[in-house]
Design a protein around this motif. Structure first.
Motif, PDB file in Angstrom:
ATOM      1  N   SER A  64       0.848  -1.198   0.000  1.00  0.00           N
ATOM      2  CA  SER A  64       0.000   0.000   0.000  1.00  0.00           C
ATOM      3  C   SER A  64       0.884   1.249   0.000  1.00  0.00           C
ATOM      4  O   SER A  64       1.919   1.292   0.675  1.00  0.00           O
ATOM      5  CB  SER A  64      -0.902  -0.010   1.234  1.00  0.00           C
ATOM      6  OG  SER A  64      -1.541   1.247   1.373  1.00  0.00           O
ATOM      7  N   THR A  65       0.449   2.257  -0.740  1.00  0.00           N
ATOM      8  CA  THR A  65       1.198   3.520  -0.792  1.00  0.00           C
ATOM      9  C   THR A  65       0.488   4.633  -0.029  1.00  0.00           C
ATOM     10  O   THR A  65       0.900   5.790  -0.097  1.00  0.00           O
ATOM     11  CB  THR A  65       1.392   3.962  -2.257  1.00  0.00           C
ATOM     12  OG1 THR A  65       0.102   4.115  -2.873  1.00  0.00           O
ATOM     13  CG2 THR A  65       2.201   2.934  -3.027  1.00  0.00           C
ATOM     14  N   THR A  66      -0.575   4.269   0.701  1.00  0.00           N
ATOM     15  CA  THR A  66      -1.385   5.309   1.354  1.00  0.00           C
ATOM     16  C   THR A  66      -1.253   5.324   2.870  1.00  0.00           C
ATOM     17  O   THR A  66      -1.870   6.158   3.534  1.00  0.00           O
ATOM     18  CB  THR A  66      -2.866   5.132   0.976  1.00  0.00           C
ATOM     19  OG1 THR A  66      -3.300   3.815   1.348  1.00  0.00           O
ATOM     20  CG2 THR A  66      -3.068   5.316  -0.529  1.00  0.00           C
ATOM     21  N   ALA A  67      -0.485   4.421   3.437  1.00  0.00           N
ATOM     22  CA  ALA A  67      -0.317   4.405   4.897  1.00  0.00           C
ATOM     23  C   ALA A  67       0.494   5.619   5.338  1.00  0.00           C
ATOM     24  O   ALA A  67       1.486   5.982   4.695  1.00  0.00           O
ATOM     25  CB  ALA A  67       0.383   3.114   5.322  1.00  0.00           C
ATOM     26  N   LYS A  68       0.078   6.261   6.441  1.00  0.00           N
ATOM     27  CA  LYS A  68       0.809   7.434   6.914  1.00  0.00           C
ATOM     28  C   LYS A  68       0.369   7.775   8.328  1.00  0.00           C
ATOM     29  O   LYS A  68      -0.671   7.326   8.810  1.00  0.00           O
ATOM     30  CB  LYS A  68       0.545   8.628   5.996  1.00  0.00           C
ATOM     31  CG  LYS A  68      -0.899   9.149   6.035  1.00  0.00           C
ATOM     32  CD  LYS A  68      -1.057  10.395   5.168  1.00  0.00           C
ATOM     33  CE  LYS A  68      -2.455  10.987   5.309  1.00  0.00           C
ATOM     34  NZ  LYS A  68      -2.607  12.224   4.498  1.00  0.00           N
ATOM     35  N   PHE A  69       1.175   8.554   9.004  1.00  0.00           N
ATOM     36  CA  PHE A  69       0.768   9.165  10.255  1.00  0.00           C
ATOM     37  C   PHE A  69      -0.023  10.435   9.897  1.00  0.00           C
ATOM     38  O   PHE A  69       0.237  11.082   8.875  1.00  0.00           O
ATOM     39  CB  PHE A  69       1.980   9.535  11.106  1.00  0.00           C
ATOM     40  CG  PHE A  69       2.720   8.342  11.644  1.00  0.00           C
ATOM     41  CD1 PHE A  69       2.250   7.686  12.771  1.00  0.00           C
ATOM     42  CD2 PHE A  69       3.868   7.875  11.024  1.00  0.00           C
ATOM     43  CE1 PHE A  69       2.927   6.577  13.280  1.00  0.00           C
ATOM     44  CE2 PHE A  69       4.551   6.772  11.518  1.00  0.00           C
ATOM     45  CZ  PHE A  69       4.068   6.119  12.654  1.00  0.00           C
ATOM     46  N   PHE A  70      -0.986  10.790  10.737  1.00  0.00           N
ATOM     47  CA  PHE A  70      -1.795  11.958  10.384  1.00  0.00           C
ATOM     48  C   PHE A  70      -2.254  12.698  11.639  1.00  0.00           C
ATOM     49  O   PHE A  70      -2.323  12.143  12.736  1.00  0.00           O
ATOM     50  CB  PHE A  70      -3.006  11.548   9.539  1.00  0.00           C
ATOM     51  CG  PHE A  70      -3.984  10.647  10.247  1.00  0.00           C
ATOM     52  CD1 PHE A  70      -5.098  11.179  10.895  1.00  0.00           C
ATOM     53  CD2 PHE A  70      -3.791   9.270  10.280  1.00  0.00           C
ATOM     54  CE1 PHE A  70      -5.987  10.353  11.556  1.00  0.00           C
ATOM     55  CE2 PHE A  70      -4.678   8.439  10.942  1.00  0.00           C
ATOM     56  CZ  PHE A  70      -5.786   8.977  11.578  1.00  0.00           C
ATOM     57  N   PHE A  78      -7.270   8.437  -1.993  1.00  0.00           N
ATOM     58  CA  PHE A  78      -7.957   7.213  -2.373  1.00  0.00           C
ATOM     59  C   PHE A  78      -7.152   6.510  -3.470  1.00  0.00           C
ATOM     60  O   PHE A  78      -7.012   7.034  -4.579  1.00  0.00           O
ATOM     61  CB  PHE A  78      -9.382   7.509  -2.872  1.00  0.00           C
ATOM     62  CG  PHE A  78     -10.307   7.937  -1.775  1.00  0.00           C
ATOM     63  CD1 PHE A  78     -10.915   6.997  -0.959  1.00  0.00           C
ATOM     64  CD2 PHE A  78     -10.554   9.283  -1.534  1.00  0.00           C
ATOM     65  CE1 PHE A  78     -11.764   7.384   0.062  1.00  0.00           C
ATOM     66  CE2 PHE A  78     -11.404   9.684  -0.519  1.00  0.00           C
ATOM     67  CZ  PHE A  78     -12.010   8.737   0.286  1.00  0.00           C
ATOM     68  N   SER A  79      -6.634   5.375  -3.127  1.00  0.00           N
ATOM     69  CA  SER A  79      -5.846   4.615  -4.100  1.00  0.00           C
ATOM     70  C   SER A  79      -5.851   3.160  -3.693  1.00  0.00           C
ATOM     71  O   SER A  79      -5.376   2.813  -2.606  1.00  0.00           O
ATOM     72  CB  SER A  79      -4.400   5.138  -4.155  1.00  0.00           C
ATOM     73  OG  SER A  79      -3.627   4.350  -5.035  1.00  0.00           O
ATOM     74  N   ASP A  80      -6.416   2.316  -4.516  1.00  0.00           N
ATOM     75  CA  ASP A  80      -6.453   0.882  -4.232  1.00  0.00           C
ATOM     76  C   ASP A  80      -5.187   0.229  -4.788  1.00  0.00           C
ATOM     77  O   ASP A  80      -4.485   0.803  -5.627  1.00  0.00           O
ATOM     78  CB  ASP A  80      -7.695   0.247  -4.854  1.00  0.00           C
ATOM     79  CG  ASP A  80      -7.969  -1.149  -4.291  1.00  0.00           C
ATOM     80  OD1 ASP A  80      -7.350  -1.498  -3.264  1.00  0.00           O
ATOM     81  OD2 ASP A  80      -8.771  -1.883  -4.884  1.00  0.00           O
ATOM     82  N   PHE A  81      -4.912  -0.964  -4.319  1.00  0.00           N
ATOM     83  CA  PHE A  81      -3.763  -1.704  -4.858  1.00  0.00           C
ATOM     84  C   PHE A  81      -4.079  -3.186  -4.802  1.00  0.00           C
ATOM     85  O   PHE A  81      -4.901  -3.648  -4.003  1.00  0.00           O
ATOM     86  CB  PHE A  81      -2.498  -1.392  -4.063  1.00  0.00           C
ATOM     87  CG  PHE A  81      -2.446  -2.049  -2.696  1.00  0.00           C
ATOM     88  CD1 PHE A  81      -1.651  -3.160  -2.474  1.00  0.00           C
ATOM     89  CD2 PHE A  81      -3.207  -1.559  -1.642  1.00  0.00           C
ATOM     90  CE1 PHE A  81      -1.616  -3.758  -1.225  1.00  0.00           C
ATOM     91  CE2 PHE A  81      -3.177  -2.155  -0.396  1.00  0.00           C
ATOM     92  CZ  PHE A  81      -2.361  -3.257  -0.187  1.00  0.00           C
TER      93      PHE A  81
END
Length: 329
Positions: A64-70, A78-81
């Motif tokens: 996944s390229t969308t994991a992050k601290f926030f 929004f980006s599926d993989f």
């Protein structure tokens, strides 16, 4: 009602007896092979059929390229993989046969005891032969669709992982992730020198390197290398692994992990295996099943029946496995 001939009666006797013994014989083929017994204990002997033509091996390569601290009010992109890449390999067919000669059938006559002794001896001999064939195949440096044997461990865990070689349809020298990481290469280390001096440090280094990508839980060496390790262990404290003890497997340990040997393992090599990513799949519809009795051409009432299995070995991750080469006293 017609009376069954001796041949028909013995065909039925052999077939029904094999059916009753088959499960135990299949278990013995794998339990007597120490590595496969350990793989089975990990739940990595699978019974499944895919599309019939090819063995499917799901690989988790993409991330996944969308994991992050926030923080407060942050938004997510929004980006599926698709986490799965499917590798493929071929099914391999293992078999043996039982032959019955008319002269033997007649010599044993109506004595069911004599026939049962002959039958049991043939089935037990076949089981021992299958054990040997499995061990040979597991340690052959061959694999893929170009050979009839299972994929061998030296093929799946390469001693030259940066060279061009295709395993499960993926070339290990060119396959990279989006981060330019070579995901389809196992680890390899050449021995630094004499085992008595460098053995422990070499093995520790490769163990730790493999552990970056997984969890090494079984080591396999040739007998000589294993005995070098055994001698070193005796100088310290001999620790046993509870899992191996429960399975009745003779072993020593390294870093608390099971260390065994195989008479077919390459001399001077120790393989570091993560059983979470090494498996053996068997087609449940073709697992040591017996075919029909067939007359042998040009021989009077002599008959033969084959017993076959369909399966193959595989890895779904290679970075977590390794091989230490060139070990010597």
């Amino acid at each position: 009602m017609a009376t069954a001939t001796l041949t028909e009666y013995l065909n039925t006797l052999y077939t029904t007896t094999w059916a009753k013994r088959r499960a135990a014989i299949v278990d013995q083929v794998f339990e007597e092979n120490r590595l496969l017994a350990l793989v089975n204990a990990k739940g990595m002997i699978k019974y499944e059929s895919t599309d019939g033509r090819r063995l499917e091996i799901p690989l988790r390569v993409a991330k996944s390229t969308t994991a992050k601290f926030f923080g407060k009010g942050a938004t997510f992109t929004f980006s599926d993989f698709d986490p799965l890449t499917i590798a493929y390999d071929g099914w391999k067919n293992l078999g043996d046969q039982m032959v019955r000669y008319w002269t033997d059938d007649k010599a044993n006559g109506g004595s069911e005891t004599a026939h049962l002794k002959m039958m049991t001896a043939k089935q037990d001999t076949m089981r021992e032969t299958l054990n040997e064939k499995v061990e040979i195949a597991l340690w052959a440096d061959t694999g893929g669709t170009s050979v009839d044997d299972y994929n061998g461990i030296p093929y799946l865990i390469d001693d030259s992982p940066s060279t061009s070689a295709t395993i499960h349809g993926i070339n290990q020298s060119t396959a990279v992730t989006a981060d330019s990481v070579y995901y389809w290469r196992n680890q390899q280390k050449a021995s630094t020198g004499a085992f008595s001096v460098y053995g422990e440090s070499d093995m520790t280094n490769l163990y730790n390197t493999c552990s970056r990508w997984g969890k090494t839980d079984v080591l396999v060496s040739d007998q000589t290398t294993y005995e070098l390790g055994q001698s070193e262990a005796l100088e310290r404290v001999s620790i046993v692994n509870k899992e191996a003890v429960n399975l009745g497997i003779d072993h020593i340990t390294f870093m608390g992990k099971i260390w065994i040997w195989s008479p077919r393992c390459t001399a001077g090599y120790t393989y570091f295996i993560d059983r979470n990513h090494f498996g053996f799949t068997i087609d449940p519809a073709v697992n040591m099943v017996q075919g029909p009795w067939k007359e042998i051409p040009n021989q009077y009432n002599d008959v033969v029946s084959q017993i076959v299995q369909r399966g193959n070995t595989w890895v779904d991750k290679r970075q977590c496995h390794g091989v230490l080469t060139g070990q010597a006293a």
